[in-house]
Motif scaffolding. Structure first.
Motif, mmCIF file in Angstrom:
data_model
loop_
_atom_site.group_PDB
_atom_site.id
_atom_site.type_symbol
_atom_site.label_atom_id
_atom_site.label_comp_id
_atom_site.label_asym_id
_atom_site.label_seq_id
_atom_site.Cartn_x
_atom_site.Cartn_y
_atom_site.Cartn_z
ATOM 1 N N VAL A 79 0.835 -1.208 0.000
ATOM 2 C CA VAL A 79 0.000 0.000 0.000
ATOM 3 C C VAL A 79 0.870 1.259 0.000
ATOM 4 O O VAL A 79 0.568 2.234 -0.692
ATOM 5 C CB VAL A 79 -0.986 -0.021 1.191
ATOM 6 C CG1 VAL A 79 -1.710 1.310 1.327
ATOM 7 C CG2 VAL A 79 -1.988 -1.151 1.026
ATOM 8 N N THR A 80 1.977 1.232 0.749
ATOM 9 C CA THR A 80 2.881 2.393 0.791
ATOM 10 C C THR A 80 3.356 2.726 -0.620
ATOM 11 O O THR A 80 3.312 3.885 -1.063
ATOM 12 C CB THR A 80 4.110 2.079 1.685
ATOM 13 O OG1 THR A 80 3.645 1.674 2.968
ATOM 14 C CG2 THR A 80 5.029 3.277 1.825
ATOM 15 N N ILE A 81 3.808 1.705 -1.321
ATOM 16 C CA ILE A 81 4.367 1.913 -2.655
ATOM 17 C C ILE A 81 3.252 2.312 -3.639
ATOM 18 O O ILE A 81 3.392 3.276 -4.409
ATOM 19 C CB ILE A 81 5.101 0.628 -3.125
ATOM 20 C CG1 ILE A 81 6.298 0.363 -2.194
ATOM 21 C CG2 ILE A 81 5.540 0.732 -4.584
ATOM 22 C CD1 ILE A 81 6.848 -1.058 -2.242
ATOM 23 N N GLY A 82 2.129 1.595 -3.560
ATOM 24 C CA GLY A 82 1.012 1.901 -4.463
ATOM 25 C C GLY A 82 0.475 3.310 -4.239
ATOM 26 O O GLY A 82 0.110 4.010 -5.187
ATOM 27 N N LEU A 83 0.451 3.739 -2.981
ATOM 28 C CA LEU A 83 -0.024 5.091 -2.668
ATOM 29 C C LEU A 83 0.934 6.138 -3.244
ATOM 30 O O LEU A 83 0.499 7.156 -3.796
ATOM 31 C CB LEU A 83 -0.158 5.246 -1.145
ATOM 32 C CG LEU A 83 -0.501 6.632 -0.621
ATOM 33 C CD1 LEU A 83 -1.821 7.137 -1.192
ATOM 34 C CD2 LEU A 83 -0.586 6.620 0.916
ATOM 35 N N GLY A 84 2.228 5.868 -3.145
ATOM 36 C CA GLY A 84 3.217 6.783 -3.730
ATOM 37 C C GLY A 84 3.000 6.920 -5.235
ATOM 38 O O GLY A 84 2.970 8.029 -5.787
ATOM 39 N N ASP A 85 2.804 5.793 -5.899
ATOM 40 C CA ASP A 85 2.556 5.818 -7.349
ATOM 41 C C ASP A 85 1.250 6.549 -7.668
ATOM 42 O O ASP A 85 1.176 7.314 -8.639
ATOM 43 C CB ASP A 85 2.461 4.379 -7.893
ATOM 44 C CG ASP A 85 3.827 3.692 -7.965
ATOM 45 O OD1 ASP A 85 4.854 4.403 -8.064
ATOM 46 O OD2 ASP A 85 3.867 2.440 -7.914
ATOM 47 N N ALA A 86 0.223 6.306 -6.847
ATOM 48 C CA ALA A 86 -1.084 6.924 -7.110
ATOM 49 C C ALA A 86 -1.012 8.442 -6.913
ATOM 50 O O ALA A 86 -1.590 9.200 -7.680
ATOM 51 C CB ALA A 86 -2.143 6.321 -6.191
ATOM 52 N N LEU A 87 -0.289 8.890 -5.892
ATOM 53 C CA LEU A 87 -0.151 10.333 -5.668
ATOM 54 C C LEU A 87 0.534 10.982 -6.874
ATOM 55 O O LEU A 87 0.123 12.046 -7.337
ATOM 56 C CB LEU A 87 0.635 10.601 -4.381
ATOM 57 C CG LEU A 87 -0.164 10.443 -3.078
ATOM 58 C CD1 LEU A 87 0.767 10.260 -1.882
ATOM 59 C CD2 LEU A 87 -1.086 11.645 -2.846
ATOM 60 N N ASN A 88 1.546 10.318 -7.404
ATOM 61 C CA ASN A 88 2.194 10.855 -8.605
ATOM 62 C C ASN A 88 1.213 10.905 -9.763
ATOM 63 O O ASN A 88 1.202 11.847 -10.553
ATOM 64 C CB ASN A 88 3.421 10.012 -8.977
ATOM 65 C CG ASN A 88 4.676 10.558 -8.322
ATOM 66 O OD1 ASN A 88 4.857 11.768 -8.228
ATOM 67 N ND2 ASN A 88 5.539 9.672 -7.844
ATOM 68 N N LYS A 89 0.399 9.869 -9.839
ATOM 69 C CA LYS A 89 -0.560 9.792 -10.948
ATOM 70 C C LYS A 89 -1.575 10.941 -10.888
ATOM 71 O O LYS A 89 -2.004 11.439 -11.928
ATOM 72 C CB LYS A 89 -1.270 8.432 -10.917
ATOM 73 C CG LYS A 89 -2.253 8.255 -12.035
ATOM 74 C CD LYS A 89 -2.185 6.914 -12.688
ATOM 75 C CE LYS A 89 -2.981 6.976 -13.993
ATOM 76 N NZ LYS A 89 -2.968 5.758 -14.720
#
Ligand code: ADP
Length: 557
Positions: free
Chosen positions: A74-84
């Protein structure tokens, strides 16, 4: 769905120099470790301090169960989603230890379409930090034993050496050993033992040090033994802090890697949260804070361990509190907290979910005790039913906490957009009144332990062993009685008994022993029967691992 390693091996990575450019770092700012990994040079770290500071999002979780929570995912996916969604975001994570990689836990690089890469390297030797820490730790042991062998000028009582050797493996055979056998030319015989490298005080020091000078100061303060007059003996007394710092001169530099979606990620330092303080290095978090508008970071295990230690141990040295806390839960794990066996988790079970929710509710209330805005992230599994999701949302509404589904494991950043938007909105609109749960400078060690046990674990009394009581008295004499406390406790339960799931109450916590970590700047309190050297399970993950003739990893999750 492909395995984590299949997804990782099918991803084409950008050269790390390109990832560095995204955060305004040039080739000269990097110490390259191959094409996809780099350390950041000190000059660059200094220069970055002038950049504005981003918002800090701390990801923590319910008490882990064998059903899995997916906090790193979730940490990594959230980082990617925020960039998105257009927010410049950088991730800060801990590096994995080989012990659990070979054992049961799996890697620490996320999973599915939310991973940091190259996952094989990060999960194995990475940039050698763990080895450098092991070497520094064991150099200290060798120099200490040599001091005694060569005449023992410092009057060290060999029966009162508290410094142990370490190795980055789960090896129960080494917990208690005898060294120096074989007559006078082979040293002075004494009892010794090994901890896992991530429990080494040097790991904690590397993670808390703010620069090389601070590293040296902290190394010098390590207490290794007591004299025959019961006075503490330090690394400074042995005059070896310079040598130890030299061994660590590269390991202290943060490592830069990337996610599958090319989000920059600092992966650096890896103390466990059950036996140590459980957070990546201050230097990595600082580098991330000065590179992005948002930083997503993770603390180990549940909010009772990594979360508490992030807020009580790391924040004072970091000089920045989180702007929001995300608590990760899965419906499967909550059902386990509600009494369902691992084999029955795929079947819908609303009443177990309701019972097990008590664990999540306790962590939500705990994080709010620090005055922080909280958001719940449900890491979605394919087996979750609509009714279960609906019920969990309802239970969260009763706690007046925002909740979002995260399907980043399956869908990558697209599965984290709602969570990302909710967090951005929470940070922008909710009040943050961060404060500690005790008076850091005034409360005594036992008061701190008791506050954590009552407020965070939900327990009643703290029971001290005879040894622990004697230690409390002697620590007062040495001036260590007001230091922060680092609880060593099972990760599986809010109590010190791993079988007590959900939100147990009416339990006591036993403090078996205290271990001074004066270089790190805290005192470890050992509860229950928690071990600082784990063992391997009956069927270790190592049994599935292999490598092909081209050197490609097989079976690494
Ligand atoms: P933690 O940080 O809580 O230990 P990780 O993020 O490392 O957990 O995930 C542990 C394992 O669970 C990984 O192998 C990952 O692929 C798997 N996993 C995580 N989330 C999901 C999910 N939603 N569905 C299926 N598997 C998942």
């Amino acid at each position: 769905m492909k395995s984590d390693i299949e997804i990782s091996q099918a991803t084409s990575l950008a050269p790390i120099t390109e990832i560095a450019e995204k955060i305004n770092l040039s080739f000269d700012d990097l110490e390259l470790h191959g094409k996809y990994k780099a350390k950041i040079e000190f000059d660059a770290l200094d220069r970055m301090k002038k950049n504005p500071e981003g918002k800090l999002i701390l990801v923590t979780s319910i008490n882990p169960t064998p059903a899995g929570e997916g906090k790193s995912t979730v940490t990594i996916g959230l980082g990617d989603a925020l960039n998105k969604i257009g927010k410049k975001t950088v991730i800060a994570l801990r590096e994995p230890s080989l012990g659990p990689v070979m054992g049961i836990k799996g890697g620490a690089t996320g999973g599915g379409y939310a991973q940091v890469l190259p996952m094989e390297d990060i999960n194995l030797h990475f940039t050698g930090d763990m080895h450098a820490i092991t070497t520094a730790n064991n150099a200290l042991s060798a120099l200490l034993d040599n001091h005694i062998h060569q005449g023992n000028e410092l009057n060290i009582d060999a029966r009162r050496i508290i410094w142990k050797r370490v190795v980055d493996l789960n090896d129960r055979e080494l917990r208690h050993i005898t060294v120096g056998l074989g007559g006078p030319i082979n040293g002075v015989p004494r009892e010794d033992g090994f901890d896992i490298t991530v429990a080494s005080e040097i790991m904690a020091i590397l993670c808390l040090a703010t620069d090389i000078n601070d590293l040296k100061r902290r190394l010098s303060n390590i207490v290794v033994a007591y004299t025959f007059d019961r006075e503490p003996v330090t690394v400074g007394d042995l005059k070896i802090e310079g040598a130890l710092a030299l061994v660590l001169k590269d390991a202290i530099k943060p490592n830069l890697v990337q996610t599958i979606y090319q989000t920059p990620a600092f992966v650096h330092g890896g103390p466990f949260a059950n036996i140590a303080h459980g957070c990546n290095s201050i230097l990595a978090t600082r580098a991330a804070l000065h590179s992005g508008d948002y930083v997503v970071t993770e603390a180990g295990f549940g909010a009772d361990l990594g979360g508490e230690k992030f807020l009580d141990i790391k924040v004072p040295s970091l000089g920045k509190a989180p702007d929001a806390v995300v608590i990760v839960a899965t419906i499967r794990a909550l059902k386990m907290h509600g009494g369902v066996a691992k084999t029955d988790l795929s079947a819908e079970n609303l009443s177990a979910l309701k019972t097990g929710f008590s664990n999540l509710a306790k962590h939500i209330r705990n994080m709010r005790k620090y005055g922080l805005p909280v958001v719940v992230a449900i890491n979605q599994f394919i087996s979750d039913t609509d009714k279960e999701i609906e019920l969990l949302k309802e239970l969260c509404a009763n706690e007046e906490v925002k909740v979002e589904l995260a399907s980043v494991w399956e869908k990558g950043p697209d599965g984290g957009i709602d969570l990302a938007n909710t967090i951005v909105e929470t940070i922008a609109t909710e009040e943050n009144n961060f404060h500690s749960i005790f008076s850091r400078d005034h409360d005594d060690l036992n008061e701190k332990v008791e506050t954590i046990v009552r407020e965070i674990y939900g327990g009643s009394e703290v029971v001290y062993s005879k040894k622990a009581l004697q230690q409390l008295a002697s620590f007062k004499k040495y001036g260590w009685d007001r230091l922060p406390v680092c609880m060593a406790k099972t990760q599986y339960s809010l109590s010190d008994d791993p079988t007590k799931l959900g939100a147990p109450s009416d339990f006591d916590v036993t403090i078996r022993e205290f271990v001074p970590k004066i270089g790190a700047g805290f005192i470890v309190a050992l509860t229950g029967d928690v071990m600082t050297m784990p063992g391997l399970p009956k069927k270790p993950a190592a049994l599935n691992m292999d490598v092909d003739e081209k050197g490609n990893a097989i079976g690494l999750f």
